[in-house]
Design a protein around this motif. Structure first.
Motif, PDB file in Angstrom:
ATOM      1  N   ARG A 160       0.855  -1.147   0.088  1.00 51.44           N
ATOM      2  CA  ARG A 160      -0.044   0.098   0.051  1.00 51.44           C
ATOM      3  C   ARG A 160       0.955   1.185   0.147  1.00 51.44           C
ATOM      4  NH1 ARG A 160      -4.409  -0.267   4.623  1.00 51.44           N
ATOM      5  NH2 ARG A 160      -5.182  -1.691   3.063  1.00 51.44           N
ATOM      6  N   GLN A 161       1.910   1.239   0.930  1.00 51.38           N
ATOM      7  CA  GLN A 161       2.841   2.346   0.696  1.00 51.38           C
ATOM      8  C   GLN A 161       3.340   2.512  -0.450  1.00 51.38           C
ATOM      9  OE1 GLN A 161       3.177   4.686   3.397  1.00 51.38           O
ATOM     10  NE2 GLN A 161       4.458   5.613   2.130  1.00 51.38           N
ATOM     11  N   TYR A 162       3.870   1.285  -1.132  1.00 50.29           N
ATOM     12  CA  TYR A 162       4.562   1.495  -2.434  1.00 50.29           C
ATOM     13  C   TYR A 162       3.773   2.104  -3.609  1.00 50.29           C
ATOM     14  CZ  TYR A 162       6.583  -0.234  -6.816  1.00 50.29           C
ATOM     15  OH  TYR A 162       7.177  -0.276  -7.817  1.00 50.29           O
ATOM     16  N   ASN A 204       1.364  16.428 -13.544  1.00 54.16           N
ATOM     17  CA  ASN A 204       1.599  17.813 -12.971  1.00 54.16           C
ATOM     18  C   ASN A 204       2.579  18.608 -13.729  1.00 54.16           C
ATOM     19  OD1 ASN A 204      -0.934  17.828 -11.660  1.00 54.16           O
ATOM     20  ND2 ASN A 204       0.262  17.325  -9.594  1.00 54.16           N
ATOM     21  N   PHE A 205       4.020  18.050 -13.805  1.00 55.22           N
ATOM     22  CA  PHE A 205       5.208  18.399 -14.436  1.00 55.22           C
ATOM     23  C   PHE A 205       4.802  18.295 -16.021  1.00 55.22           C
ATOM     24  CE2 PHE A 205       8.959  17.044 -16.713  1.00 55.22           C
ATOM     25  CZ  PHE A 205       9.680  18.133 -16.737  1.00 55.22           C
ATOM     26  N   ASP A 214       1.773   9.140  -5.948  1.00 52.57           N
ATOM     27  CA  ASP A 214       2.335  10.422  -5.935  1.00 52.57           C
ATOM     28  C   ASP A 214       3.366  10.976  -6.749  1.00 52.57           C
ATOM     29  OD1 ASP A 214       0.592  10.538  -3.375  1.00 52.57           O
ATOM     30  OD2 ASP A 214       2.306  10.150  -1.954  1.00 52.57           O
ATOM     31  N   LYS A 215       4.122   9.953  -7.222  1.00 54.99           N
ATOM     32  CA  LYS A 215       4.990  10.312  -8.240  1.00 54.99           C
ATOM     33  C   LYS A 215       4.363  10.274  -9.569  1.00 54.99           C
ATOM     34  CE  LYS A 215       8.940   7.522  -6.034  1.00 54.99           C
ATOM     35  NZ  LYS A 215       9.893   6.452  -6.081  1.00 54.99           N
TER      36      LYS A 215
END
Length: 406
Positions: free
Chosen positions: A316-318, A331-332, A324-325
């Protein structure tokens, strides 16, 4: 007889031959000779030179320094003694003499001879063999003592036992330790205490002459000690006194006090040892507990890493990190595309017809909806569409003027 026809021997050969005769004679190699001491001289080397004589004859004697342990008194002129040793020839002088290994005063000679005879007898029977010796208990609770009830020996044993370990029980069998009937009471004491089931038996007395200690040289005492099922410690006399009981016992102590030291465990030393062992055990347990705790912690971490809950949390954290990345990257990209679009917009503004029209220019197209780029491209009467920023005008060409000059 003519000279040269009979073989002649040298003096050395004859003396050597005679010496060999002495050496081959068993009686002369272990003999007791008694007489009066004369011409006694203590040499600086430690050897003692003297003469033994009687009313009719005399014999040269020597006791070498290495044999001086066989002499318990100072040899002096006029003493009646019994010397034990071997008779041999001193080759250099061609004289025979007694090489003494033991010397006793004449009054003790018979006892000493009896002592040696019994010693050799029991030695041949194997009563002195180390393999028959029983182990003395380290922690004795009951100690039997065969000695006189009023002598210094029992008092020494009591005092040392009380000092070393007051919890040890002493059982005394009061025995005669010298004189007529002494050997019988010593034997009875050994047998009685053996039947009581004591841990060890001390048999002894204080020091004395060979006559005083003779009860402990009796054969019946030696055999009683040998047949005793309980370990026996002999404590007869001082360090220089050795009896048959000393040879046959399981352990020899030079004095009754030493016997108590050897058989009674020092309770304070034992308590100190137990305390130190306790500390050592605690240190070992603490060390083991730390080791096991560390092992359990490692196993717990290993199990937690491999548990489904942990794996789900990790995944889940991964996924969250990946999301997020991706969002950051998107966005970038959007910002980058927007920036590029803005650049394109600015660039298109310079070539945009609408931008030109808003500046007062117009767009002219013919009836074929194609741009009219030259005045010569239209004819009179043709309907043109003139486009402004806010609308279109349709006009008919009345006249054309060519401004170009050749």
């Amino acid at each position: 007889m003519e000279a040269g026809k009979q073989k002649a021997y040298t003096v050395s050969q004859v003396n050597q031959y005679i010496k060999n005769m002495f050496l081959s004679d068993f009686a002369l190699n272990h003999i007791y000779i008694k007489g009066e001491v004369s011409n006694c001289k203590y040499h600086s080397s430690g050897h003692i030179y003297f003469t033994l004589k009687d009313a009719k004859s005399q014999m040269a004697c020597v006791m070498f320094a290495g044999q001086r342990s066989g002499l318990s008194f100072r040899l002096e002129e006029g003493q009646d003694v019994i010397a034990m040793g071997n008779v041999s020839v001193y080759e250099r002088d061609g004289k025979y003499q007694l090489y003494a290994s033991h010397i006793v005063l004449d009054g003790m000679g018979m006892l000493y001879e009896k002592f040696e005879q019994l010693k050799q007898k029991l030695l041949k029977e194997g009563l002195f063999l180390e393999e028959h010796k029983k182990q003395i208990p380290t922690f004795s609770k009951k100690i039997g003592v065969v000695t006189a009830s009023t002598g210094a020996a029992i008092q020494d044993i009591i005092n040392i036992t009380a000092r070393r370990n007051p919890y040890v029980q002493l059982i005394l069998f009061p025995a005669k330790v010298q004189g007529e009937g002494a050997a019988e009471t010593i034997v009875e004491g050994i047998k009685r205490l053996d039947s009581y089931g004591v841990d060890v038996i001390i048999v002894g007395r204080g020091g004395g002459s060979i006559e005083d200690l003779w009860a402990f040289n009796e054969e019946m005492v030696a055999r009683a000690i040998y047949q005793c099922k309980t370990p026996v410690v002999s404590a007869v006399g001082h360090e220089t006194d050795t009896t048959i009981a000393d040879y046959v016992s399981d352990l020899r102590a030079p004095t009754p006090s030493a016997a108590a030291e050897l058989t009674v465990c020092n309770i304070q030393d034992l308590l100190d040892t137990i305390e130190e062992m306790g500390r050592s055990l605690n240190r070992g347990l603490e060390r083991k507990i730390k080791e096991y705790r560390s092992t359990v912690e490692r196993q717990r971490l290993r199990l937690s890493y491999q548990s489904p809950v942990y794996q789900i949390q990790q995944n889940r954290q991964y996924l969250q990190d990946v999301e997020d990345k991706m969002r950051q990257y998107m966005n970038f990209l959007i910002q980058r595309k927007r920036h590029m679009l803005q650049l394109y917009v600015e660039r298109m503004k310079g070539v945009s017809p609408l931008d030109k029209l808003s500046s007062g220019y117009a767009f002219v197209s013919g009836e074929d909806n194609k741009p009219v780029k030259e005045a010569s491209a239209v004819r009179e009467g043709e309907i043109l569409c003139i486009s402004f920023a806010d609308g279109d005008i349709f006009a008919t060409v009345g006249k054309t003027v060519n401004r170009r000059r050749n």
